[in-house]
Design a protein around this motif. Structure first.
Motif, PDB file in Angstrom:
ATOM      1  N   ASP A  87      -3.934   3.347  12.085  1.00 19.20           N
ATOM      2  CA  ASP A  87      -5.330   3.200  12.472  1.00 19.20           C
ATOM      3  C   ASP A  87      -5.840   1.836  12.051  1.00 19.20           C
ATOM      4  OD1 ASP A  87      -5.686   3.389   9.729  1.00 19.20           O
ATOM      5  OD2 ASP A  87      -6.488   5.429   9.779  1.00 19.20           O
ATOM      6  N   ALA A  88      -7.145   1.656  12.081  1.00 16.64           N
ATOM      7  CA  ALA A  88      -7.728   0.361  11.754  1.00 16.64           C
ATOM      8  C   ALA A  88      -7.432  -0.057  10.319  1.00 16.64           C
ATOM      9  CB  ALA A  88      -9.237   0.405  11.988  1.00 16.64           C
ATOM     10  N   ARG A  89      -7.157   0.899   9.449  1.00 14.84           N
ATOM     11  CA  ARG A  89      -6.824   0.576   8.058  1.00 14.84           C
ATOM     12  C   ARG A  89      -5.411   0.044   7.925  1.00 14.84           C
ATOM     13  NH1 ARG A  89      -7.712   5.979   4.985  1.00 14.84           N
ATOM     14  NH2 ARG A  89      -6.835   4.747   3.269  1.00 14.84           N
ATOM     15  N   GLY A  90      -4.484   0.567   8.729  1.00 16.70           N
ATOM     16  CA  GLY A  90      -3.103   0.142   8.634  1.00 16.70           C
ATOM     17  C   GLY A  90      -2.142   1.249   9.015  1.00 16.70           C
ATOM     18  N   TRP A  91      -0.886   1.106   8.591  1.00 20.33           N
ATOM     19  CA  TRP A  91       0.185   2.060   8.884  1.00 20.33           C
ATOM     20  C   TRP A  91       0.392   2.938   7.658  1.00 20.33           C
ATOM     21  CZ3 TRP A  91      -0.628  -2.178  11.623  1.00 20.33           C
ATOM     22  CH2 TRP A  91      -0.289  -2.194  12.986  1.00 20.33           C
ATOM     23  N   HIS A  92       0.339   4.273   7.827  1.00 19.31           N
ATOM     24  CA  HIS A  92       0.317   5.209   6.711  1.00 19.31           C
ATOM     25  C   HIS A  92       1.681   5.880   6.525  1.00 19.31           C
ATOM     26  CE1 HIS A  92      -4.321   5.863   7.019  1.00 19.31           C
ATOM     27  NE2 HIS A  92      -3.979   4.789   7.723  1.00 19.31           N
ATOM     28  N   PHE A  93       2.081   6.046   5.281  1.00 19.59           N
ATOM     29  CA  PHE A  93       3.253   6.846   4.944  1.00 19.59           C
ATOM     30  C   PHE A  93       3.043   7.424   3.556  1.00 19.59           C
ATOM     31  CE2 PHE A  93       4.050   2.543   3.506  1.00 19.59           C
ATOM     32  CZ  PHE A  93       4.604   2.698   2.246  1.00 19.59           C
ATOM     33  N   GLY A  94       3.820   8.454   3.219  1.00 15.65           N
ATOM     34  CA  GLY A  94       3.629   9.109   1.937  1.00 15.65           C
ATOM     35  C   GLY A  94       4.918   9.216   1.152  1.00 15.65           C
ATOM     36  N   THR A  95       4.812   9.231  -0.157  1.00 17.43           N
ATOM     37  CA  THR A  95       5.948   9.448  -1.038  1.00 17.43           C
ATOM     38  C   THR A  95       5.428   9.715  -2.443  1.00 17.43           C
ATOM     39  OG1 THR A  95       8.098   8.590  -1.749  1.00 17.43           O
ATOM     40  CG2 THR A  95       6.258   7.036  -1.729  1.00 17.43           C
ATOM     41  N   HIS A  96       6.333  10.061  -3.330  1.00 13.26           N
ATOM     42  CA  HIS A  96       5.957  10.206  -4.728  1.00 13.26           C
ATOM     43  C   HIS A  96       5.843   8.816  -5.366  1.00 13.26           C
ATOM     44  CE1 HIS A  96       6.477  14.548  -4.790  1.00 13.26           C
ATOM     45  NE2 HIS A  96       7.621  14.399  -4.161  1.00 13.26           N
ATOM     46  N   ARG A  97       4.784   8.593  -6.087  1.00  4.69           N
ATOM     47  CA  ARG A  97       4.643   7.289  -6.739  1.00  4.69           C
ATOM     48  C   ARG A  97       5.678   7.087  -7.841  1.00  4.69           C
ATOM     49  NH1 ARG A  97       0.090  10.129  -8.472  1.00  4.69           N
ATOM     50  NH2 ARG A  97       0.077  10.680 -10.689  1.00  4.69           N
ATOM     51  N   THR A  98       6.327   8.194  -8.269  1.00  2.00           N
ATOM     52  CA  THR A  98       7.370   8.101  -9.287  1.00  2.00           C
ATOM     53  C   THR A  98       8.748   7.833  -8.680  1.00  2.00           C
ATOM     54  OG1 THR A  98       7.541  10.519  -9.155  1.00  2.00           O
ATOM     55  CG2 THR A  98       6.170   9.600 -10.919  1.00  2.00           C
ATOM     56  N   SER A  99       8.862   7.832  -7.353  1.00  2.00           N
ATOM     57  CA  SER A  99      10.143   7.574  -6.702  1.00  2.00           C
ATOM     58  C   SER A  99      10.484   6.089  -6.803  1.00  2.00           C
ATOM     59  CB  SER A  99      10.078   7.979  -5.224  1.00  2.00           C
ATOM     60  OG  SER A  99       9.184   7.121  -4.521  1.00  2.00           O
ATOM     61  N   ARG A 100      11.677   5.733  -6.372  1.00  5.82           N
ATOM     62  CA  ARG A 100      12.062   4.320  -6.429  1.00  5.82           C
ATOM     63  C   ARG A 100      11.118   3.458  -5.602  1.00  5.82           C
ATOM     64  NH1 ARG A 100      17.988   1.566  -4.986  1.00  5.82           N
ATOM     65  NH2 ARG A 100      17.263  -0.597  -5.129  1.00  5.82           N
ATOM     66  N   LYS A 101      10.820   3.896  -4.388  1.00  6.02           N
ATOM     67  CA  LYS A 101       9.930   3.087  -3.559  1.00  6.02           C
ATOM     68  C   LYS A 101       8.529   3.039  -4.139  1.00  6.02           C
ATOM     69  CE  LYS A 101       9.844   6.913  -0.183  1.00  6.02           C
ATOM     70  NZ  LYS A 101      10.942   7.661  -0.866  1.00  6.02           N
ATOM     71  N   THR A 193       1.625  10.472  -3.083  1.00  9.17           N
ATOM     72  CA  THR A 193       0.674   9.392  -2.815  1.00  9.17           C
ATOM     73  C   THR A 193       0.766   8.966  -1.365  1.00  9.17           C
ATOM     74  OG1 THR A 193       0.923   8.603  -5.090  1.00  9.17           O
ATOM     75  CG2 THR A 193      -0.074   7.084  -3.511  1.00  9.17           C
ATOM     76  N   LEU A 194      -0.380   8.816  -0.739  1.00 12.17           N
ATOM     77  CA  LEU A 194      -0.456   8.254   0.596  1.00 12.17           C
ATOM     78  C   LEU A 194      -0.598   6.744   0.465  1.00 12.17           C
ATOM     79  CD1 LEU A 194      -0.753   8.649   3.699  1.00 12.17           C
ATOM     80  CD2 LEU A 194      -3.228   8.707   3.308  1.00 12.17           C
ATOM     81  N   TYR A 195       0.279   6.008   1.121  1.00 10.89           N
ATOM     82  CA  TYR A 195       0.240   4.550   1.095  1.00 10.89           C
ATOM     83  C   TYR A 195      -0.177   4.028   2.468  1.00 10.89           C
ATOM     84  CZ  TYR A 195       2.757   4.703  -3.348  1.00 10.89           C
ATOM     85  OH  TYR A 195       3.119   4.941  -4.649  1.00 10.89           O
ATOM     86  N   VAL A 196      -0.880   2.905   2.460  1.00  7.55           N
ATOM     87  CA  VAL A 196      -1.320   2.277   3.702  1.00  7.55           C
ATOM     88  C   VAL A 196      -0.872   0.825   3.691  1.00  7.55           C
ATOM     89  CG1 VAL A 196      -3.274   1.715   5.187  1.00  7.55           C
ATOM     90  CG2 VAL A 196      -3.340   3.791   3.784  1.00  7.55           C
ATOM     91  N   LEU A 197      -0.057   0.454   4.675  1.00  4.12           N
ATOM     92  CA  LEU A 197       0.374  -0.933   4.809  1.00  4.12           C
ATOM     93  C   LEU A 197      -0.627  -1.671   5.680  1.00  4.12           C
ATOM     94  CD1 LEU A 197       3.915  -2.334   5.340  1.00  4.12           C
ATOM     95  CD2 LEU A 197       2.039  -3.152   6.774  1.00  4.12           C
ATOM     96  N   VAL A 198      -1.265  -2.682   5.100  1.00  5.14           N
ATOM     97  CA  VAL A 198      -2.229  -3.517   5.821  1.00  5.14           C
ATOM     98  C   VAL A 198      -1.461  -4.702   6.370  1.00  5.14           C
ATOM     99  CG1 VAL A 198      -4.386  -4.803   5.666  1.00  5.14           C
ATOM    100  CG2 VAL A 198      -4.035  -2.769   4.232  1.00  5.14           C
ATOM    101  N   ALA A 199      -1.199  -4.689   7.663  1.00  2.16           N
ATOM    102  CA  ALA A 199      -0.303  -5.678   8.259  1.00  2.16           C
ATOM    103  C   ALA A 199      -0.926  -7.064   8.315  1.00  2.16           C
ATOM    104  CB  ALA A 199       0.085  -5.240   9.670  1.00  2.16           C
TER     105      ALA A 199
END
Length: 238
Positions: A87-101, A193-199
């Motif tokens: 969306d206008a905010r960016g590209w969304h994906f989710g993962t655990h903040r404790t994971s490697r990524k 955690t939901l992450y948003v990549l702001v391109a």
């Protein structure tokens, strides 16, 4: 014996190289046309259209993407994840903040995304800064996923990317998580955690039959309206 082993290894290597040379990315079918002169001023509408067209063309899992992150020393790592929204905010994906990524994004909050839709000969590459959504939005993202996805998230909470002692341990964790989902359909994992990549850069790649491929890159500029500025479009050599 050593000579025989070396000959066998070289034969296996040559067979593998022959396999690679004989592979084809696509198997027939007409490629869609892409005229970059008709592309919109911003990349999001074009991305949404291309993903929809990939889905309509029967591409399996068109919302799957490669996510590239880097640790504090700049060493990159890759994995495949699902796109949750764009969306206008960016590209969304989710993962655990404790994971490697998750840990790598905490140390170096920049990432790249890659989509490859072979059936239509298209790729999209996206790069930019990544921000984490607040706990409420992250919990809502997890609740919106399927029961199977919720089960996997609960089972891996706090342990994703860690060394697994045995497969039986994994089975026990999934069984416990599955039972919890049945009891608590709205359960959530605090580390999710939901992450948003702001391109700041988005590239569209359209394969062409004679390898005269079309590459259109959007780069964010300081010009234009709003805090994010505008976009500059430019063609790239294939």
């Amino acid at each position: 014996m050593g000579g025989t082993d070396n000959e066998a290894a070289e034969e296996a290597a040559e067979d593998f190289r022959a396999l690679l040379r004989g592979l084809r990315v696509r198997d027939g079918g007409e490629l869609p046309a892409f005229d970059p002169a008709t592309a919109p001023e911003e990349p999001l509408p074009l991305f949404r259209r291309w993903l929809r067209e990939a889905a309509e063309a029967g591409v399996p899992g068109p919302h799957t993407m490669t996510l590239a992150t880097a640790d504090a020393d700049g060493r990159p790592s890759l994995r495949t994840v699902m796109l949750h929204d764009a969306d206008a905010r960016g590209w969304h994906f989710g993962t655990h903040r404790t994971s490697r990524k998750g840990r790598e994004l905490a140390a170096h909050p920049y990432a790249a995304l890659g989509f490859h839709w072979t059936a239509v000969g298209r790729q999209v590459r996206i790069g930019g800064r990544v921000t984490a959504a607040d706990p409420e939005e992250s919990a809502a993202d997890l609740r919106g996923r399927s029961p199977a996805a919720l089960t996997a998230a609960l089972a891996g909470a706090g342990r994703q990317s860690e060394v697994l002692g045995s497969y039986e341990e994994l089975e026990r964790a999934f069984d416990a998580a599955r039972q919890r989902v049945e009891r608590e359909p709205d359960a959530t994992a605090p580390s999710w955690t939901l992450y948003v990549l702001v391109a700041d850069e988005v590239e569209f790649y359209q394969e062409e039959e004679h390898r005269r491929h079309v590459r259109l890159r959007y780069r964010r500029t300081d010009e234009g309206e709003g805090e994010g500025g505008g976009w500059r479009r430019e063609l790239l050599w294939p």
